[in-house]
Write an enzyme that holds these catalytic residues in place. Structure first.
Site, PDB file in Angstrom:
ATOM      1  N   GLY A   1       0.616  -5.316   1.270  1.00 11.83           N
ATOM      2  CA  GLY A   1      -0.550  -5.477   0.417  1.00 11.83           C
ATOM      3  C   GLY A   1      -0.305  -6.393  -0.763  1.00 11.83           C
ATOM      4  O   GLY A   1      -1.253  -6.966  -1.311  1.00 11.83           O
TER       5      GLY A   1
ATOM      6  N   ILE B   1       0.828  -1.199   0.000  1.00 14.62           N
ATOM      7  CA  ILE B   1       0.000   0.000   0.000  1.00 14.62           C
ATOM      8  C   ILE B   1       0.865   1.252   0.000  1.00 14.62           C
ATOM      9  O   ILE B   1       1.920   1.301   0.643  1.00 14.62           O
ATOM     10  CB  ILE B   1      -0.963  -0.003   1.211  1.00 14.62           C
ATOM     11  CG1 ILE B   1      -2.010   1.110   1.067  1.00 14.62           C
ATOM     12  CG2 ILE B   1      -0.203   0.113   2.521  1.00 14.62           C
ATOM     13  CD1 ILE B   1      -3.152   0.991   2.066  1.00 14.62           C
TER      14      ILE B   1
ATOM     15  N   ASP C   1      -1.456  -9.687   0.365  1.00  4.89           N
ATOM     16  CA  ASP C   1      -2.919  -9.708   0.321  1.00  4.89           C
ATOM     17  C   ASP C   1      -3.406 -10.009  -1.097  1.00  4.89           C
ATOM     18  O   ASP C   1      -4.351 -10.775  -1.290  1.00  4.89           O
ATOM     19  CB  ASP C   1      -3.479  -8.350   0.766  1.00  4.89           C
ATOM     20  CG  ASP C   1      -3.256  -8.054   2.238  1.00  4.89           C
ATOM     21  OD1 ASP C   1      -3.853  -8.740   3.082  1.00  4.89           O
ATOM     22  OD2 ASP C   1      -2.494  -7.128   2.541  1.00  4.89           O
TER      23      ASP C   1
END
Length: 269
Positions: A120, A66, A123
């Protein structure tokens, strides 16, 4: 393809190549990324010509996670604690929805990982069907070092991929693992010597999937996804009902005829 700010999207030979395209920022996930990925995977789902997706990152890295600017501004919605918490929860659910769009895609999604795959990035790849990496890729659940718990999918999906104990170790420590270690623990299916070999190898696998019956591939993915949350007898009941309809597809006859004649089948989109 539509013009995107955070991605480049190409379609060739039934394969959609979705490229995170912010190499100058190590493919960090900015505001454009989170909204555009939903639009892209909606297009993938709606486009019959697309049979499989390869997801990669432009430049030397897959993604550094991110964008820190977004993270620094997280939670700054007002002074009232209750209202601030409500807005923060809505924002987190929205970000989760971006990766749910990848997970819920009806077509297989293959991640090709080189360089950094941090925070991220984990993820994102855990929302994909399969993952492949260069031997020297660097993967890490970095959220623990940022003072928060990963909240857009890693902690929910990773234990199903590598097991609970290893997932906890990586989440609690935030330590880096190489592409080769990721392969040894089952996070990635296969490793490649460098980025060129990685993309060549992943596209070869994607091409093989794209040559199969799209009805059969989507049914297979649906059954595998269903079994993440159901018992074996539930899954057997579901696939019986599913195939009661899908076995009426022309693809079955095409596949059988090609097998008998020892020719390569050609399936409709």
């Amino acid at each position: 393809m539509s013009d995107y700010k955070a991605f480049r999207v190409e379609l060739k030979d039934k394969i959609a190549h979705v490229v995170i395209n912010r190499p100058e920022k190590l493919n960090a996930m900015n505001a454009d990324f989170w909204t555009e990925i939903v639009d892209i995977f909606r297009w993938v789902d709606d486009t019959d010509e697309v049979r499989v997706v390869v997801l990669s990152g432009a430049g030397k890295h897959f993604s550094s996670g991110i964008d820190l600017t977004m993270l620094a501004n997280a939670g700054q919605y007002g002074t009232d604690v209750g209202r601030n918490a409500e807005m923060q929860r809505r924002q987190i659910l929205k970000l989760q929805g971006s990766f749910n769009a990848v997970d819920n895609c009806r077509k297989p999604v293959l991640a090709a990982i080189q360089g950094y795959c941090l925070g991220g990035g984990i993820d994102l790849i855990t929302a994909c069907d399969m993952r492949y990496a260069t031997v020297d890729a660097k993967l890490s659940i970095r959220e623990i070092d940022m003072g928060l718990a990963a909240d857009v999918g890693t902690l929910q999906r990773l234990p199903r991929i590598i097991g609970d104990g290893l997932a906890r170790e990586l989440a609690y420590t935030g330590r880096d693992i190489s592409g080769e270690e990721a392969r040894s623990i089952g996070l990635v299916n296969r490793t490649f010597a460098d980025q060129a070999a990685l993309l060549a190898g992943v596209f070869a696998i994607a091409g093989e999937i794209a040559s199969k019956s799209p009805i059969a591939v989507r049914g297979t993915k649906r059954m595998l996804d269903y079994m993440r949350d159901h018992r074996i007898d539930d899954g057997l009941e579901y696939v019986a009902t599913w195939n009661a309809a899908m076995l009426q597809s022309a693809d079955l006859r095409v596949a059988m005829a090609a097998f008998m004649s020892k020719q390569k089948p050609e399936f409709a989109d």
